[in-house]
Write an enzyme that holds these catalytic residues in place. Structure first.
Site, PDB file in Angstrom:
ATOM      1  N   ASP A  18      39.570 -61.661 -14.787  1.00 15.81           N
ATOM      2  CA  ASP A  18      38.811 -62.888 -15.002  1.00 15.81           C
ATOM      3  C   ASP A  18      38.745 -63.275 -16.634  1.00 15.81           C
ATOM      4  O   ASP A  18      39.329 -64.450 -16.761  1.00 15.81           O
ATOM      5  CB  ASP A  18      37.503 -63.216 -14.226  1.00 15.81           C
ATOM      6  CG  ASP A  18      37.723 -62.850 -12.878  1.00 15.81           C
ATOM      7  OD1 ASP A  18      38.550 -63.570 -11.886  1.00 15.81           O
ATOM      8  OD2 ASP A  18      36.994 -62.089 -12.254  1.00 15.81           O
TER       9      ASP A  18
ATOM     10  N   GLU B 116      33.231 -65.539  -6.814  1.00 15.07           N
ATOM     11  CA  GLU B 116      31.961 -65.302  -7.216  1.00 15.07           C
ATOM     12  C   GLU B 116      30.879 -66.566  -7.238  1.00 15.07           C
ATOM     13  O   GLU B 116      29.935 -66.420  -7.022  1.00 15.07           O
ATOM     14  CB  GLU B 116      32.189 -64.883  -8.805  1.00 15.07           C
ATOM     15  CG  GLU B 116      32.936 -63.592  -8.707  1.00 15.07           C
ATOM     16  CD  GLU B 116      33.505 -63.235 -10.295  1.00 15.07           C
ATOM     17  OE1 GLU B 116      33.896 -62.090 -10.497  1.00 15.07           O
ATOM     18  OE2 GLU B 116      33.739 -64.295 -11.184  1.00 15.07           O
TER      19      GLU B 116
END
Length: 249
Positions: free
Chosen positions: A38, A142
């Site tokens: 990420d 997330e």
């Protein structure tokens, strides 16, 4: 998402970052990298948006040899010139010891989250010094289940990946020349030794992706995702304020 559509979307994100920085009257962006996918994708977007006014920050704190290896490969692959290393280990150990000594209480997760909050503090110090905005690295999975540290990796100005599933992030990483070693490694927040995201969450990112896309997932997974989403709602909001002012009493 096919490559053409993903290419269009990454171009959109680059332009969106530029526009948000302009609207904030700032000059560029800063992002912390961890050796994970990420932050690698966000670093690539940062450089594309501001080739001269980006800053990538490596903040080791009990980081693994694999973290370091992946970080170095990312720097080489993306030719990241504007990078700084801030070692947080001594600061972390000092603060952790002080808290434990004064309270006689050591909560494993609370202590581990100090790392994320120290990184947030570091990124904002560098951002303010350069008139930059802080880019976050949380993806849609997330964000939805609250798998981030409040006022840690959740303490940012912009969250470019917030609408991207984990599989979308992987596709973007391939287009943006992120090393295969990063794309293929097991996702980890680096909270403690041998920690992985999926072992802590209890199921794979693929299942969360499927849920968010409206596909069928096992009932226990569906209930767990909904539970995690509900209990983490406070993480996705600013500080809670009273409903009434003094004049309304």
């Amino acid at each position: 998402m096919n490559n053409e559509k993903m290419n269009d979307y990454t171009n959109y994100l680059v332009n969106w970052i530029k526009e948000e920085v302009k609207n904030a009257n700032q000059k560029g962006v800063v992002v912390g990298i961890s050796g994970g996918i990420d932050s690698a994708v966000v670093a690539a977007l940062a450089k594309l948006a501001f080739p001269d006014n980006y800053l990538v920050v490596w903040m080791p704190c009990e980081s693994s040899e694999l973290d370091l290896k992946c970080k170095n490969e990312l720097v080489n692959n993306l030719n990241l010139k504007n990078i700084v290393e801030i070692d947080l280990l001594n600061t972390f150990n000092g603060l952790k010891s002080e808290i434990i000594n004064k309270t006689n209480n050591e909560n494993k997760l609370a202590m581990a989250n100090i790392k994320a909050r120290l990184r947030m503090t570091t990124l904002y110090a560098l951002a303010q010094s350069n008139n930059y905005l802080v880019l976050g690295t949380d993806n849609a999975c997330e964000w939805h289940i609250g798998y981030f540290t409040k006022y840690g990796d959740g303490g940012v100005d912009l969250v470019p990946l917030v609408h991207m599933l984990k599989r979308d992030v992987k596709n973007a990483a391939k287009l943006l020349n992120v090393p295969a070693s990063i794309i293929d490694r097991a996702p980890t927040a680096g909270l403690w030794e041998n920690q992985t995201d999926e072992s802590e969450i209890g199921f794979s990112y693929d299942l969360i992706d499927d849920y968010l896309e409206g596909l069928n997932v096992p009932e226990n997974v569906k209930k767990r995702i909904e539970y995690l989403h509900n209990i983490s709602s406070h993480k996705r909001q600013l500080a809670t304020k009273p409903l009434k002012s003094i004049n309304e009493i």
